[in-house]
Design an enzyme around this catalytic site. Structure first.
Site, mmCIF file in Angstrom:
data_model
loop_
_atom_site.group_PDB
_atom_site.id
_atom_site.type_symbol
_atom_site.label_atom_id
_atom_site.label_comp_id
_atom_site.label_asym_id
_atom_site.label_seq_id
_atom_site.Cartn_x
_atom_site.Cartn_y
_atom_site.Cartn_z
ATOM 1 N N GLU A 24 85.193 34.464 -130.144
ATOM 2 C CA GLU A 24 84.028 35.179 -130.318
ATOM 3 C C GLU A 24 84.055 36.413 -129.926
ATOM 4 O O GLU A 24 83.591 37.549 -130.718
ATOM 5 C CB GLU A 24 82.697 34.561 -129.843
ATOM 6 N N ASP A 52 84.289 29.572 -128.246
ATOM 7 C CA ASP A 52 83.035 30.292 -128.189
ATOM 8 C C ASP A 52 83.056 30.236 -126.537
ATOM 9 O O ASP A 52 83.016 29.198 -126.024
ATOM 10 C CB ASP A 52 82.234 29.517 -128.572
ATOM 11 N N ILE A 74 80.638 31.446 -124.351
ATOM 12 C CA ILE A 74 79.461 30.870 -123.889
ATOM 13 C C ILE A 74 78.582 30.775 -125.182
ATOM 14 O O ILE A 74 78.105 31.941 -125.751
ATOM 15 C CB ILE A 74 78.851 31.704 -122.877
ATOM 16 N N ASP A 75 78.457 29.373 -125.675
ATOM 17 C CA ASP A 75 77.706 29.376 -126.800
ATOM 18 C C ASP A 75 76.091 29.148 -126.174
ATOM 19 O O ASP A 75 75.960 28.239 -125.551
ATOM 20 C CB ASP A 75 78.064 27.976 -127.401
ATOM 21 N N THR A 79 74.111 32.153 -125.824
ATOM 22 C CA THR A 79 74.008 33.622 -125.004
ATOM 23 C C THR A 79 72.727 33.840 -124.685
ATOM 24 O O THR A 79 72.275 34.119 -123.347
ATOM 25 C CB THR A 79 74.881 34.583 -125.582
ATOM 26 N N ASP A 102 81.307 28.601 -133.636
ATOM 27 C CA ASP A 102 80.349 27.543 -133.245
ATOM 28 C C ASP A 102 80.554 26.133 -133.898
ATOM 29 O O ASP A 102 79.982 25.125 -133.597
ATOM 30 C CB ASP A 102 78.827 28.108 -133.958
HETATM 31 C C1 IPD Z 1 74.877 31.538 -131.144
HETATM 32 C C2 IPD Z 1 73.928 30.279 -130.727
HETATM 33 C C3 IPD Z 1 72.645 30.421 -131.548
HETATM 34 C C4 IPD Z 1 72.732 30.329 -133.194
HETATM 35 C C5 IPD Z 1 73.959 31.231 -133.454
HETATM 36 C C6 IPD Z 1 75.276 31.292 -132.668
HETATM 37 P P1 IPD Z 1 76.175 32.543 -129.263
HETATM 38 O O1 IPD Z 1 75.994 31.315 -130.445
HETATM 39 O O2 IPD Z 1 74.678 29.042 -131.016
HETATM 40 O O3 IPD Z 1 71.780 29.295 -131.256
HETATM 41 O O4 IPD Z 1 71.743 30.495 -133.843
HETATM 42 O O5 IPD Z 1 74.159 31.332 -134.931
HETATM 43 O O6 IPD Z 1 76.144 32.297 -133.056
HETATM 44 O O7 IPD Z 1 76.119 33.792 -129.768
HETATM 45 O O8 IPD Z 1 75.231 32.248 -128.486
HETATM 46 O O9 IPD Z 1 77.666 32.172 -128.789
#
Ligand code: IPD
Length: 286
Positions: free
Chosen positions: A78, A98, A100-101, A103, A228
């Site tokens: 990411e 990813d 930190i999913d 964030t 994701d």
């Molecule tokens: C995001 C989260 C968020 C979702 C976004 C993702 P990130 O990932 O999962 O809930 O709505 O589409 O990209 O940016 O926190 O790694």
């Protein structure tokens, strides 16, 4: 140490999965520590698309560890992608990360944050590892070998009746009025099906794990990224569920949209309700 380049493919991917589990746990523990510290927060594509120093540090740790161990493999991360690296899936063994999913959750110490590591070979997803940083839950799956949560086999919900379904979604980074109208319109259609409920937890990967565990019947989203979906798609499929495009066709990892469900019937119903929200592909230049 075994030389991964000289091993049979299946055996080699099993070893890669073991390495992924170890690095996901280490990264997850780093995130657990980082959540207690002051965070340095900035934004990427939109003011609500957040990134912290910890995202970058954790991704650097994961990629440098894996690159040292598997020098011929490719990496899609990411934060590397946000920094301008090309996000292209080739036939080469590729790690899709990813760090930190969730964030935004991480920034607020809201306890839904995960490390996600997917692995694809010849554009086919081979395994996925998702580590819940707050409670230490580990989700794993390898193609053809089942999906597990802390070692216990996962099974999706068998529910086929939409009026008894719990649906998960995420908002995505775009918040312009037209996008929000479509987003809310899609939710309204599902709520008036009526489904049992709709939930938004702030982490696409953990929401998708809830489909794999049978805690919810369907997930849909426009605006998420390949990192994701990659790990979670293997976990859901190996738990008996389906992961498809929002048009009902096969999943396109780079398309930034997905429907996942425990049953094809529920997936088809969700697909029929959705009005699309347009996001640029992950593999297109910005
Ligand atoms: C995001 C989260 C968020 C979702 C976004 C993702 P990130 O990932 O999962 O809930 O709505 O589409 O990209 O940016 O926190 O790694």
């Amino acid at each position: 140490m075994t030389n991964p380049e000289s091993m049979e493919e299946g055996e080699c991917w099993a070893e890669c999965l073991d390495v992924a589990v170890r690095i996901a746990r280490t990264a997850g523990q780093l995130v657990q520590e980082a959540v207690k510290q002051e965070k340095s927060v900035s934004s990427k594509s939109t003011p609500t698309d957040l990134v912290t120093e910890a995202d970058q540090q954790v991704e650097d740790l994961i990629i440098s560890t894996l690159r040292e161990r598997f020098p011929s493999h490719r990496f899609i991360g990411e934060e590397s992608s946000a920094a301008g690296e090309k996000c292209v899936l080739t036939d080469n063994p590729t790690w899709i990360i990813d760090p930190i999913d969730g964030t935004c959750n991480f920034v607020h110490s809201f306890p839904m944050v995960a490390v996600s590591i997917g692995f694809a070979v010849k554009k086919e997803l081979e395994f996925g590892v998702i580590y819940h940083c707050f409670d230490g839950t580990l989700y794993t799956a390898r193609r053809g070998h089942g999906a597990f949560c802390n070692g216990v086999r996962l099974q999706v919900s068998k529910e086929k009746d939409m009026s008894k379904a719990l649906i998960l979604t995420e908002i995505g980074a775009k918040r312009d009025p037209n996008t929000l109208d479509i987003f809310l319109g899609n939710m309204k259609k599902l709520l008036s099906a009526p489904v049992h409920g709709v939930r938004i937890i702030g982490s696409s990967t953990l929401a998708l794990c809830h489909i794999a565990s049978g805690a919810a019947e369907a997930y849909y989203q426009y605006g998420l990224h390949c990192w994701d979906i990659a790990a979670a798609a293997v976990i859901i499929r190996e738990a008996g569920g389906c992961v498809i495009d929002t048009t009902g066709g096969p999943l396109d990892l780079m398309s930034r949209r997905v429907v996942a469900a425990g049953s094809q019937e529920i997936a088809d119903y969700v697909v029929q309700q959705l009005q699309p929200i347009s996001y640029g592909r992950d593999d297109h230049d910005p």
